[in-house]
Design a protein around this motif. Structure first.
Motif, short mmCIF file in Angstrom:
data_model
loop_
_atom_site.label_atom_id
_atom_site.label_comp_id
_atom_site.label_asym_id
_atom_site.label_seq_id
_atom_site.Cartn_x
_atom_site.Cartn_y
_atom_site.Cartn_z
N ALA A 88 5.58 -3.97 3.21
CA ALA A 88 6.13 -5.20 3.79
C ALA A 88 6.22 -5.09 5.32
CB ALA A 88 7.50 -5.49 3.20
N SER A 89 6.69 -3.96 5.83
CA SER A 89 6.81 -3.84 7.29
C SER A 89 5.44 -3.77 7.95
CB SER A 89 7.65 -2.62 7.66
OG SER A 89 7.00 -1.43 7.30
N TRP A 90 4.48 -3.09 7.30
CA TRP A 90 3.14 -3.02 7.88
C TRP A 90 2.47 -4.39 7.88
CZ3 TRP A 90 -1.96 -3.86 6.80
CH2 TRP A 90 -2.86 -3.32 7.71
N MET A 91 2.58 -5.13 6.79
CA MET A 91 1.97 -6.46 6.73
C MET A 91 2.62 -7.42 7.73
SD MET A 91 -0.63 -6.50 4.76
CE MET A 91 -0.95 -8.19 4.34
N SER A 92 3.92 -7.28 7.95
CA SER A 92 4.59 -8.11 8.94
C SER A 92 4.04 -7.82 10.33
CB SER A 92 6.10 -7.86 8.93
OG SER A 92 6.65 -8.20 7.69
N ARG A 93 3.85 -6.53 10.65
CA ARG A 93 3.24 -6.18 11.94
C ARG A 93 1.81 -6.70 12.03
NH1 ARG A 93 5.53 -1.18 10.76
NH2 ARG A 93 3.49 -0.27 10.36
N PHE A 94 1.07 -6.60 10.92
CA PHE A 94 -0.31 -7.09 10.88
C PHE A 94 -0.36 -8.57 11.23
CE2 PHE A 94 -3.33 -9.38 8.09
CZ PHE A 94 -4.51 -9.02 8.72
N GLU A 133 -9.18 -4.27 9.81
CA GLU A 133 -9.99 -3.35 9.01
C GLU A 133 -9.12 -2.58 8.02
OE1 GLU A 133 -12.02 -0.94 11.87
OE2 GLU A 133 -13.34 -2.58 12.50
N ARG A 134 -7.95 -2.14 8.48
CA ARG A 134 -7.04 -1.39 7.59
C ARG A 134 -6.49 -2.29 6.49
NH1 ARG A 134 -2.14 2.68 9.10
NH2 ARG A 134 -2.28 3.85 7.17
N ALA A 135 -6.20 -3.56 6.83
CA ALA A 135 -5.71 -4.50 5.82
C ALA A 135 -6.78 -4.75 4.76
CB ALA A 135 -5.30 -5.82 6.47
N GLN A 136 -8.04 -4.83 5.17
CA GLN A 136 -9.13 -5.02 4.21
C GLN A 136 -9.27 -3.79 3.30
OE1 GLN A 136 -12.55 -5.96 6.59
NE2 GLN A 136 -11.94 -8.09 6.87
N THR A 158 6.15 -9.80 -4.53
CA THR A 158 7.41 -9.06 -4.61
C THR A 158 7.81 -8.49 -3.26
OG1 THR A 158 6.85 -8.44 -6.88
CG2 THR A 158 8.62 -7.22 -5.83
N CYS A 159 6.88 -7.81 -2.60
CA CYS A 159 7.23 -7.08 -1.38
C CYS A 159 7.22 -7.94 -0.13
CB CYS A 159 6.26 -5.92 -1.18
SG CYS A 159 6.26 -4.75 -2.55
N LEU A 160 6.24 -8.81 0.00
CA LEU A 160 6.10 -9.55 1.25
C LEU A 160 6.78 -10.92 1.19
CD1 LEU A 160 4.80 -9.16 4.01
CD2 LEU A 160 2.85 -10.46 3.18
N GLU A 183 -0.56 3.08 -5.42
CA GLU A 183 -1.74 3.06 -4.54
C GLU A 183 -1.32 2.92 -3.07
OE1 GLU A 183 -4.82 3.75 -5.27
OE2 GLU A 183 -4.32 3.97 -7.39
N ILE A 184 -0.32 2.09 -2.81
CA ILE A 184 0.18 1.91 -1.44
C ILE A 184 0.79 3.22 -0.94
CG2 ILE A 184 1.98 0.75 -0.09
CD1 ILE A 184 1.40 -1.73 -1.88
N HIS A 185 1.50 3.91 -1.83
CA HIS A 185 2.12 5.19 -1.48
C HIS A 185 1.05 6.17 -1.00
CE1 HIS A 185 5.38 8.18 -1.91
NE2 HIS A 185 4.43 9.00 -2.31
N TYR A 186 -0.06 6.25 -1.72
CA TYR A 186 -1.14 7.15 -1.33
C TYR A 186 -1.87 6.63 -0.09
CZ TYR A 186 -0.50 9.48 -5.81
OH TYR A 186 0.02 10.16 -6.88
N PHE A 187 -2.06 5.33 0.01
CA PHE A 187 -2.80 4.75 1.13
C PHE A 187 -2.12 5.05 2.46
CE2 PHE A 187 -3.77 1.28 4.07
CZ PHE A 187 -5.16 1.29 4.05
N PHE A 188 -0.81 4.89 2.50
CA PHE A 188 -0.08 5.12 3.75
C PHE A 188 0.26 6.59 3.96
CE2 PHE A 188 0.97 0.52 3.34
CZ PHE A 188 0.40 0.12 4.54
#
Length: 197
Positions: A88-94, A133-136, A158-160, A183-188
């Motif tokens: 949620a915080s990363w997508m908000s910054r995005f 690119e990271r969001a994709q 749910t998150c955003l 998957e998000i846990h591993y991605f970040f």
């Protein structure tokens, strides 16, 4: 001697409306001068939150959003909540860097909605390109799983978007949320957890 109709009018005028409050400060126009403190106003809001969502706001700061309430309900683990918070915080910054409006109408002041100006600095353009690119890549990670579109939508809502209806999601949808949060846990590259494996 007055008529029965005029006596009835007077009687109705005297009894009309709610009786006036006694012993309160008033403005010269007759309106009550409110003296509620900020603490009293917050107490009313916290009590409503407790009544509606069934959690004690003072006991935990997690009761203020849907993902936190899922954690308090015991439906997701702590590392899953952390992954959702990071998403949620990363997508908000995005959204802020790229210049998109945040996708929830609750987040807007409808009279001051604006993106960023048409001219950007090379640094801002580079940051926007990298974050896009990271969001994709993140979306691709979620979509490549079985039931990918459902997983992505469940995590997003749910998150955003913080939709309260997601708190009562069925077990199948909760399983999609858990897969997406893993998957998000591993991605970040969040802190490795024994339970996350």
């Amino acid at each position: 001697m007055s008529s029965k109709a005029s006596r009835l009018r007077v009687k109705r005028a005297v009894r009309a409306g709610r009786p006036k409050k006694e012993g309160v400060e008033r403005y010269p126009g007759g309106q009550i001068r409110h003296s509620e403190t900020e603490k009293e106003v917050k107490a009313v809001a916290i009590e409503a939150l407790k009544r509606v969502h069934g959690v004690d706001y003072h006991a935990s700061g997690y009761s203020g959003y849907t993902l936190g309430r899922l954690f308090l309900d015991g439906r997701i683990s702590d590392w899953e909540r952390q992954a959702g918070d990071e998403y949620a915080s990363w997508m908000s910054r995005f959204y802020g860097v790229v210049g998109y409006q945040f996708p929830s109408a609750r987040a807007h002041s409808l009279f001051s909605v604006s993106g960023f100006g048409a001219e950007t600095s090379p640094e801002r353009a580079r940051m926007a390109r990298e974050m896009s690119e990271r969001a994709q890549k993140l979306e691709g990670v979620l979509l490549t799983r079985a039931y990918g579109p459902q997983i992505r939508t469940t995590v997003y809502n749910t998150c955003l978007l913080d939709l309260e209806i997601m708190r009562t999601m069925p077990d199948t949808q909760l399983a999609w949320l858990k897969v997406g949060l893993k998957e998000i846990h591993y991605f970040f590259g969040l802190e490795k957890s024994a339970k996350a494996g």
